[in-house]
Scaffold this motif. Structure first.
Motif, PDB file in Angstrom:
ATOM      1  N   TRP A 167      77.058  -1.379  29.169  1.00 45.06           N
ATOM      2  CA  TRP A 167      76.239  -0.220  28.855  1.00 45.06           C
ATOM      3  C   TRP A 167      74.782  -0.574  29.117  1.00 45.06           C
ATOM      4  O   TRP A 167      74.331  -1.657  28.788  1.00 45.06           O
ATOM      5  CB  TRP A 167      76.405   0.178  27.388  1.00 45.06           C
ATOM      6  CG  TRP A 167      77.756   0.736  27.047  1.00 45.06           C
ATOM      7  CD1 TRP A 167      78.734   0.148  26.316  1.00 45.06           C
ATOM      8  CD2 TRP A 167      78.256   2.017  27.439  1.00 45.06           C
ATOM      9  NE1 TRP A 167      79.827   0.969  26.221  1.00 45.06           N
ATOM     10  CE2 TRP A 167      79.557   2.136  26.895  1.00 45.06           C
ATOM     11  CE3 TRP A 167      77.736   3.079  28.193  1.00 45.06           C
ATOM     12  CZ2 TRP A 167      80.342   3.264  27.087  1.00 45.06           C
ATOM     13  CZ3 TRP A 167      78.522   4.206  28.379  1.00 45.06           C
ATOM     14  CH2 TRP A 167      79.808   4.294  27.836  1.00 45.06           C
ATOM     15  N   LEU A 183      74.738  10.518  27.103  1.00 44.85           N
ATOM     16  CA  LEU A 183      75.224   9.835  28.303  1.00 44.85           C
ATOM     17  C   LEU A 183      74.733  10.526  29.564  1.00 44.85           C
ATOM     18  O   LEU A 183      74.583  11.756  29.611  1.00 44.85           O
ATOM     19  CB  LEU A 183      76.755   9.791  28.324  1.00 44.85           C
ATOM     20  CG  LEU A 183      77.458   9.003  27.225  1.00 44.85           C
ATOM     21  CD1 LEU A 183      78.960   9.042  27.456  1.00 44.85           C
ATOM     22  CD2 LEU A 183      76.958   7.567  27.166  1.00 44.85           C
ATOM     23  N   TRP A 192      85.050   6.041  36.309  1.00 46.77           N
ATOM     24  CA  TRP A 192      84.292   5.369  35.254  1.00 46.77           C
ATOM     25  C   TRP A 192      84.067   6.325  34.075  1.00 46.77           C
ATOM     26  O   TRP A 192      84.148   5.934  32.916  1.00 46.77           O
ATOM     27  CB  TRP A 192      82.951   4.874  35.778  1.00 46.77           C
ATOM     28  CG  TRP A 192      83.054   3.782  36.794  1.00 46.77           C
ATOM     29  CD1 TRP A 192      84.176   3.390  37.471  1.00 46.77           C
ATOM     30  CD2 TRP A 192      82.004   2.939  37.253  1.00 46.77           C
ATOM     31  NE1 TRP A 192      83.880   2.352  38.333  1.00 46.77           N
ATOM     32  CE2 TRP A 192      82.555   2.061  38.217  1.00 46.77           C
ATOM     33  CE3 TRP A 192      80.655   2.843  36.958  1.00 46.77           C
ATOM     34  CZ2 TRP A 192      81.803   1.098  38.883  1.00 46.77           C
ATOM     35  CZ3 TRP A 192      79.886   1.892  37.620  1.00 46.77           C
ATOM     36  CH2 TRP A 192      80.458   1.019  38.571  1.00 46.77           C
ATOM     37  N   GLN A 193      83.788   7.605  34.382  1.00 50.51           N
ATOM     38  CA  GLN A 193      83.565   8.575  33.318  1.00 50.51           C
ATOM     39  C   GLN A 193      84.862   8.902  32.586  1.00 50.51           C
ATOM     40  O   GLN A 193      84.856   9.133  31.375  1.00 50.51           O
ATOM     41  CB  GLN A 193      82.935   9.842  33.896  1.00 50.51           C
ATOM     42  CG  GLN A 193      81.481   9.621  34.290  1.00 50.51           C
ATOM     43  CD  GLN A 193      80.866  10.754  35.070  1.00 50.51           C
ATOM     44  OE1 GLN A 193      79.794  10.610  35.642  1.00 50.51           O
ATOM     45  NE2 GLN A 193      81.516  11.902  35.114  1.00 50.51           N
ATOM     46  N   THR A 196      85.242   6.257  30.220  1.00 51.52           N
ATOM     47  CA  THR A 196      84.251   6.422  29.148  1.00 51.52           C
ATOM     48  C   THR A 196      84.759   7.394  28.090  1.00 51.52           C
ATOM     49  O   THR A 196      84.667   7.136  26.878  1.00 51.52           O
ATOM     50  CB  THR A 196      82.921   6.938  29.721  1.00 51.52           C
ATOM     51  OG1 THR A 196      82.401   5.981  30.644  1.00 51.52           O
ATOM     52  CG2 THR A 196      81.910   7.174  28.613  1.00 51.52           C
ATOM     53  N   SER A 230      74.245   4.695  30.342  1.00 55.50           N
ATOM     54  CA  SER A 230      75.176   4.768  31.469  1.00 55.50           C
ATOM     55  C   SER A 230      75.914   3.449  31.625  1.00 55.50           C
ATOM     56  O   SER A 230      75.377   2.385  31.270  1.00 55.50           O
ATOM     57  CB  SER A 230      74.429   5.091  32.766  1.00 55.50           C
ATOM     58  OG  SER A 230      75.330   5.115  33.869  1.00 55.50           O
ATOM     59  N   LEU A 231      77.125   3.519  32.162  1.00 51.31           N
ATOM     60  CA  LEU A 231      77.853   2.313  32.521  1.00 51.31           C
ATOM     61  C   LEU A 231      77.291   1.774  33.830  1.00 51.31           C
ATOM     62  O   LEU A 231      77.031   2.534  34.765  1.00 51.31           O
ATOM     63  CB  LEU A 231      79.345   2.620  32.701  1.00 51.31           C
ATOM     64  CG  LEU A 231      80.168   2.838  31.435  1.00 51.31           C
ATOM     65  CD1 LEU A 231      81.568   3.324  31.808  1.00 51.31           C
ATOM     66  CD2 LEU A 231      80.258   1.553  30.621  1.00 51.31           C
ATOM     67  N   ALA A 253      82.603  -1.552  26.616  1.00 46.50           N
ATOM     68  CA  ALA A 253      82.527  -1.073  27.996  1.00 46.50           C
ATOM     69  C   ALA A 253      83.817  -1.421  28.745  1.00 46.50           C
ATOM     70  O   ALA A 253      84.330  -2.539  28.612  1.00 46.50           O
ATOM     71  CB  ALA A 253      81.328  -1.691  28.703  1.00 46.50           C
TER      72      ALA A 253
END
Length: 283
Positions: A167, A183, A192-193, A196, A230-231, A253
């Motif tokens: 993160w 986010l 990725w989302q 998440t 954000s990642l 994460a």
């Protein structure tokens, strides 16, 4: 004494030193134990020195053996480098490479520079896009190699690997106690989302979309402005941002999966780049 040392004999000595046994070296070299022992004996007779200390538990190098192995590694490395240089100059052509933008700030460009140095007559074209677009472009034969999210492809990758995400957020960001975690998200679908959403749901943590972006550059801008978290890949975090521990009301994460895909009938150059990247990226 023959002044020219046989590289096959030197390679056998190196492998014996690395494995610690003649039998282990024989297995790695796909030869019989007697054949490897004979190779070492030939070296010892040729040089007039003992190279190995032999015990019931295995072998170790003598002082002379240590000296010879050091030189042997250099000689073999030079020979391999000469072969690569000659073969590299014979390889001519162009490779069209597509990748997701996140990889531009990793060590991948350094690896491409190394490949270009090894094969100076090979031209590299680079294209960045989302994984779905790259999949379609590869399918339409407009790219030779693609590195992207394997979940967006219907074909099996040449190889794949994973990276741990972190993160990240600006030092300017200010989230109040009890507020939903803000986010930054991409427009459209993103693996990725998806991960998440699952992570937040599993942790029972409330989150909200603070900013939507359409490009990697816009994501970096929003991150630096402190609009949300954000990642990121660790090496892609801007200098004025920082890694945020999961203790800040953030779930752990997830990791990111990457795959390298090649055209249906890859050229020799394309396959050479694929093999090179597999060697460097899969540890």
């Amino acid at each position: 004494m023959d002044l020219n040392l046989d590289p096959h004999l030197l390679r056998a000595l190196i492998v014996v030193a690395e494995t610690g046994t003649v039998s282990g070296a024989a297995e790695r070299l796909s030869r019989t134990q007697a054949a490897v022992s004979m190779q070492i004996k030939r070296l010892e007779v040729d040089l007039g020195v003992q190279l190995l200390n032999r015990t019931s538990r295995g072998v170790s190098l003598t002082d002379s053996g240590e000296v010879l192995v050091a030189y042997a590694r250099k000689l073999i490395a030079l020979g391999e480098d000469a072969r690569l240089q000659i073969e590299g100059r014979q390889l001519v052509g162009r490779v069209r490479l597509g990748l997701i933008e996140d990889l531009v700030v990793t060590r991948l460009p350094i690896l491409l520079a190394e490949f270009r140095k090894r094969f100076p007559q090979v031209e590299l074209d680079l294209v960045t896009a989302h994984s779905g677009e790259l999949s379609l472009t590869l399918q339409n034969e407009k790219l030779d190699i693609v590195i992207a999210d394997p979940s967006r492809f219907s074909i099996v990758p040449f190889f794949h690997w994973s990276r741990q995400l972190v993160w990240s957020g600006s030092r300017l960001i200010d989230v109040g106690e009890g507020d939903a975690v803000p986010l930054i998200v991409f427009e459209g679908s993103c693996t990725w989302q998806d991960k998440t959403s699952v992570a937040f749901a599993s942790a029972g943590v409330e989150w909200s979309v603070a900013c939507r972006v359409s490009s990697y550059g816009a994501l970096i801008g929003a991150l630096r402005a402190g609009l949300g978290y954000s990642l990121m890949l660790p090496e892609s975090i801007p200098t004025d941002c920082e890694t945020i521990d999961s203790g800040h009301n953030l779930p752990s994460a997830p990791s990111a999966d990457f795959g390298l895909f090649m055209a249906k009938e890859p050229s020799k150059i394309t396959r050479e780049l694929g093999l090179f990247l597999r060697e460097k990226l899969v540890q």
